[in-house]
Write an enzyme that holds these catalytic residues in place. Structure first.
Site, short mmCIF file in Angstrom:
data_model
loop_
_atom_site.label_atom_id
_atom_site.label_comp_id
_atom_site.label_asym_id
_atom_site.label_seq_id
_atom_site.Cartn_x
_atom_site.Cartn_y
_atom_site.Cartn_z
N CYS A 222 -6.05 -9.67 -31.89
CA CYS A 222 -6.50 -8.40 -32.45
C CYS A 222 -7.20 -8.67 -33.79
CB CYS A 222 -5.32 -7.45 -32.67
SG CYS A 222 -4.37 -7.18 -31.17
N CYS B 259 -5.62 -7.55 -37.30
CA CYS B 259 -4.21 -7.84 -37.59
C CYS B 259 -4.05 -9.19 -38.30
CB CYS B 259 -3.42 -7.85 -36.29
SG CYS B 259 -1.67 -8.24 -36.54
N CYS C 184 1.12 -15.38 -33.45
CA CYS C 184 0.84 -14.56 -32.26
C CYS C 184 -0.27 -15.21 -31.46
CB CYS C 184 0.41 -13.15 -32.69
SG CYS C 184 0.32 -11.97 -31.31
N CYS D 46 2.37 -2.42 -41.11
CA CYS D 46 1.84 -2.89 -39.82
C CYS D 46 0.63 -3.79 -40.00
CB CYS D 46 1.34 -1.72 -38.98
SG CYS D 46 2.60 -0.79 -38.21
N CYS E 182 12.14 -3.43 -38.31
CA CYS E 182 10.93 -3.88 -37.62
C CYS E 182 11.05 -5.40 -37.48
CB CYS E 182 9.71 -3.48 -38.45
SG CYS E 182 8.16 -4.07 -37.78
N GLU F 272 8.79 -12.74 -40.48
CA GLU F 272 9.12 -11.64 -41.39
C GLU F 272 9.78 -10.49 -40.62
OE1 GLU F 272 5.79 -12.54 -44.79
OE2 GLU F 272 5.17 -11.25 -43.15
#
Ligand code: SAH
Length: 349
Positions: free
Chosen positions: A119, A122, A115, A340, A108, A95
């Site tokens: 975290c 997230c 990933c 975010c 962004c 994205e």
């Protein structure tokens, strides 16, 4: 020859392209022409390269493919933010987000599919890391958003943040190559000062990057300046501890003289106490910095909750009191899961 066996022509440097044409008994400047089609004009098909003869275009077609991204789905938020689901040549999806404000348009962009870091707050961390993006896949996201910016906001893209999916430093060489292309005159010619690489904090790679004396900005997702707390919310911190991160940002500043931005979310019961603020103030003494307090975007079951406005205000007062620049950033694009930490290919589920 099937598409898999062909070489992606955009993996070739200008010199390699010129050499290819010489091998074919052609003039090397043909390589420059193709390079321009690929990078400046964003051509997706050899047949569009109209200043080459038909046999030359066919020779290229025979040998190479042009892997390119395609905006598969576009969502617009009530606040103007645009989220793109971007399909890669192998069908995977990342994205990228366009964030408009009065004075700028920010892209962004994603650096990985999924990933590898963990975290806990997230959404992207819940996808496993599938693969790194190639330099051209990163570059293409920027081109696509620049086009959208011109189309919908009548102005070119002004800023780029590597705050989409993935950890940019875990895809270090490709991110650096993409930035090189974005900033070079035969790419987009953007100023590196308008680019920010955001990292969860990989000390070794922050040092390596500093050694190259880059001119772009560095943001570090700090979230806590207390070792145990940070390990709780960002478990990889156990292997890449704050103590090393602190030394790495000092090193970065020493090499680049460029002020670091710390991204920081304040959560209820996690980092909303005086002791957390004191630790952050101390961390900020290491190197010139500013702090960006970002709003938490809930991703699920409510394990994490944004702290009260009063708690955030205590941070602001303390930081300002200590002479540290602090901004409080409101999230954009929340209604379309573009904020975010919310990027998780929901559209693909
Ligand atoms: N891996 C890089 C870049 C991607 S995340 C990094 O960690 O910096 C971009 C920013 O969003 C980071 O500061 C990250 O900590 C923050 N973030 C992640 N999840 C979030 C959430 N649910 N709400 C608000 N910010 C979040």
């Amino acid at each position: 020859m099937n598409a898999e066996a062909k070489t992606d022509i955009r993996a070739l440097s200008l010199d390699a392209l010129r050499a290819f044409f010489m091998e074919q008994g052609e003039q090397p400047f043909r390589g420059n022409q193709v390079y321009e089609w690929l990078w400046k004009k964003g051509a997706h098909r050899f047949e569009d390269m109209t200043n080459l003869s038909k046999p030359l275009r066919e020779a290229l077609e025979e040998r190479f493919t042009i892997n390119h991204i395609a905006v598969d789905q576009m969502q617009r938020s009530a606040d103007g933010t645009i989220k793109n689901a971007v399909k890669l040549h192998d069908g995977l999806v990342v994205e990228s987000v366009l964030i408009p404000t009065d004075s700028r348009t920010t892209a962004c962009v994603s650096s990985q599919v999924g990933c590898s870091l963990d975290c806990r707050f997230c959404a992207t961390a819940r996808l496993k890391r599938m693969r790194n993006l190639n330099p051209d896949e990163i570059y293409d996201q920027v081109v696509a958003i620049d086009r959208q910016s011109r189309l919908y906001f009548d102005r070119p893209l002004s800023n780029i943040v590597f705050m989409g999916m993935g950890e940019p430093l875990m895809n270090y060489p490709n991110v650096m190559k993409a930035i090189e292309k974005i900033t070079s005159e035969d790419g987009l010619g953007m100023s590196p000062k308008r680019i920010t690489v955001s990292t969860s904090g990989v000390p070794k790679l922050i040092r390596k990057m500093a050694d190259e004396q880059p001119r772009f900005n560095l943001a570090v997702s700090l979230h806590s300046a207390i070792e145990e707390t940070r390990t709780r919310i960002m478990p990889f911190n156990e292997k890449m501890p704050l103590s090393e991160l602190r030394e790495a940002v000092v090193y970065w500043y020493g090499k680049t003289r460029s002020r670091i931005t710390y991204e920081y979310v304040v959560w209820e019961g996690v980092n909303d106490k005086a002791v957390d603020i004191r630790a952050l103030l101390d961390f900020c003494k290491a190197a010139p910095c500013k702090v960006n307090l970002i709003e938490y975007n809930p991703i699920d079951d409510g394990e994490f909750r944004q702290a009260s406005p009063e708690a955030i205000d205590r941070y602001v007062q303390a930081l300002e009191g200590a002479g540290v620049t602090v901004t409080v950033r409101r999230s954009r694009g929340k209604d379309i899961d573009a904020a975010c930490g919310q990027l998780a290919n929901k559209s693909q589920e």
